[in-house]
Scaffold this active site. Structure first.
Site, PDB file in Angstrom:
ATOM      1  N   ASP A 119       0.829  -1.198   0.000  1.00  0.00           N
ATOM      2  CA  ASP A 119       0.000   0.000   0.000  1.00  0.00           C
ATOM      3  C   ASP A 119       0.873   1.263   0.000  1.00  0.00           C
ATOM      4  O   ASP A 119       1.825   1.355  -0.780  1.00  0.00           O
ATOM      5  CB  ASP A 119      -0.940  -0.062   1.213  1.00  0.00           C
ATOM      6  CG  ASP A 119      -1.975   1.028   1.257  1.00  0.00           C
ATOM      7  OD1 ASP A 119      -2.973   0.925   0.529  1.00  0.00           O
ATOM      8  OD2 ASP A 119      -1.785   1.983   2.042  1.00  0.00           O
ATOM      9  N   ASP A 154      -8.935  -6.771  -5.095  1.00  0.00           N
ATOM     10  CA  ASP A 154      -8.618  -5.590  -4.289  1.00  0.00           C
ATOM     11  C   ASP A 154      -9.562  -4.449  -4.645  1.00  0.00           C
ATOM     12  O   ASP A 154      -9.634  -4.023  -5.796  1.00  0.00           O
ATOM     13  CB  ASP A 154      -7.158  -5.193  -4.559  1.00  0.00           C
ATOM     14  CG  ASP A 154      -6.623  -4.201  -3.548  1.00  0.00           C
ATOM     15  OD1 ASP A 154      -7.423  -3.440  -2.979  1.00  0.00           O
ATOM     16  OD2 ASP A 154      -5.397  -4.178  -3.329  1.00  0.00           O
ATOM     17  N   HIS A 201      -7.217  -6.546  -0.481  1.00  0.00           N
ATOM     18  CA  HIS A 201      -6.113  -5.593  -0.321  1.00  0.00           C
ATOM     19  C   HIS A 201      -5.102  -6.044   0.733  1.00  0.00           C
ATOM     20  O   HIS A 201      -4.022  -5.470   0.827  1.00  0.00           O
ATOM     21  CB  HIS A 201      -6.689  -4.217   0.053  1.00  0.00           C
ATOM     22  CG  HIS A 201      -5.655  -3.121   0.061  1.00  0.00           C
ATOM     23  ND1 HIS A 201      -4.921  -2.791  -1.056  1.00  0.00           N
ATOM     24  CD2 HIS A 201      -5.215  -2.289   1.059  1.00  0.00           C
ATOM     25  CE1 HIS A 201      -4.084  -1.813  -0.767  1.00  0.00           C
ATOM     26  NE2 HIS A 201      -4.236  -1.481   0.504  1.00  0.00           N
TER      27      HIS A 201
END
Length: 418
Positions: free
Chosen positions: A238, A364, A392
């Site tokens: 991320d 995701d 995710h």
């Protein structure tokens, strides 16, 4: 001795009853045979010879001795024939049962030896093919040993480095890597997971973080503590991708490979905010889940971004176990806004010299596949992998598959100089 005792006890049970005809010897015999008829067949056959002898010695009279002797011989002959027949039947039944058991028991070595470590089948394509290598990814260990421990040791020995460093995403902390740490350590790797500033156990208020350097400070301190010749495989998730890119620019000689997992893989002069703004209009769920915080008042830019806890499952953990959702719900902290909006400056000499790999998460909703592919196209890595069925947070939803890819990446050999 035990058979005689059994016969006596049975006689005592039947003694109060009277026989309607015949002498005491016949009466006793009749009562004995009737009693045995209530026993299971295998017990009757086992006890019959000794019981018959004991009964005849105590009840035979001189008047009926001849008849009794003939009867005894006939019974013994029949008993012997029955015994042979029963033995044959038992032998056949035992053989049949043994064959059935043998045929149903797996005889393959796979039932005894643990399955070998499988290479990942999730490779999509190599963006840049190392010179002198085949079209697909190559693992250093081609023939795994049967012993899982020995195989894991070979995996580490064939690796470019034995140490992983894990960088969490925005709002997460080192706690999110607990499965990945366990799996990598089982394969003999040394693993470090850092808490970025204002994350995890850090006591700093997220609203007070004003730069990417400040947010990445714990990671930079880690690299400063490494020995001059020591290298690691750096893994980021991320927004952690921006932090690892910052570290790659500062410490290029200490990083052998960089792995971006659904992460912000920025080009020079790009910010994470620029990247996500490309998809913001088409991602209604992201807009619903995000909560902007304004520690300096709403007339000023936001200082942090938090998440609506009721939307965590739909937004981040749509494939993750409930226990990991519960962990995240009480552990996630706001993301500092200033580092997200800061433009990253990297060079080909430093950042560009490190081998990069990207892992796509196919289910995701926070960083959709189209956005991941846009980053890959804009800033191509050496090789791209994909995790099917992963949300995710692949370290929660697909930990085993993620581990296989990380170990496989550690095995991809050095580029050969041209």
């Amino acid at each position: 001795m035990g058979n005689s005792f059994t016969c006596i006890s049975h006689e005592q049970e039947q003694r109060p009853k009277k026989s309607s005809g015949g002498g005491g010897s016949n009466s006793g015999k009749y009562k004995y045979v009737r009693r045995l008829s209530l026993m299971p067949s295998f017990r009757r056959r086992t006890l019959l010879p000794s019981l018959s002898c004991s009964g005849s010695s105590s009840t035979t009279s001189s008047k009926k001795g001849g008849i009794k002797a003939k009867t005894k011989k006939i019974r013994e002959r029949h008993h012997h024939q029955d015994h042979e027949k029963d033995s044959h039947i038992i032998q056949e039944q035992t053989l049949a049962a043994t064959n059935l058991l043998f045929n149903q028991t797996p005889r393959s070595s796979n039932s005894v030896v643990p399955p070998s470590f499988r290479r990942s089948t999730s490779v999509v394509y190599p963006s840049v093919q190392p010179s002198g290598t085949s079209s697909g990814p190559v693992s250093a260990v081609q023939t795994p040993k049967k012993s899982s421990a020995g195989f894991e040791l070979n995996k580490v020995e064939g690796s470019e480095t034995k140490r992983f460093v894990l960088v969490h995403g925005g709002g997460f902390g080192a706690w999110c890597w607990y499965k990945t740490i366990t799996l990598l350590e089982k394969h003999g790797f040394q693993v470090d997971a850092v808490d970025l500033t204002g994350s995890g156990v850090s006591s700093i208020d997220t609203n007070n973080i004003t730069s990417l350097a400040h947010y990445s400070k714990p990671l930079l301190h880690f690299f400063e503590s490494l020995k001059p010749t020591e290298k690691v495989i750096l893994v980021g998730h991320d927004f952690g991708g921006a932090c690892m890119s910052y570290a790659m620019e500062m410490f290029p000689t200490k990083i052998s490979k960089a792995v971006f997992i659904s992460a912000a893989m920025l080009a020079n002069g790009q910010s994470t905010l620029d990247l996500f703004n490309q998809q913001l209009g088409s991602n209604d769920l992201m807009q619903q889940a995000q909560i902007f915080l304004y520690a300096n008042g709403k007339k000023n830019p936001p200082t942090a971004v938090d998440f609506d806890r009721s939307l965590l499952r739909d937004f981040l953990f749509n494939q993750s176990p409930p226990k990991d959702l519960a962990l995240a719900s009480v552990s996630i902290r706001p993301i500092p806004f200033a580092p997200v909006s800061e433009k990253l400056h990297v060079s080909d000499k430093n950042y560009g010299s490190i081998r990069r790999f990207y892992i796509k998460t196919m289910e995701d909703y926070a960083v959709p596949v189209l956005l991941q592919e846009a980053m890959i196209k804009l800033n191509p890595p050496e090789q791209v992998f994909q995790l099917k069925g992963s949300d995710h947070a692949p370290f929660f939803s697909r930990p085993q598959s993620l581990n296989r890819i990380l170990v496989e990446i550690s095995q991809i050999p050095f580029k050969k100089s041209s």
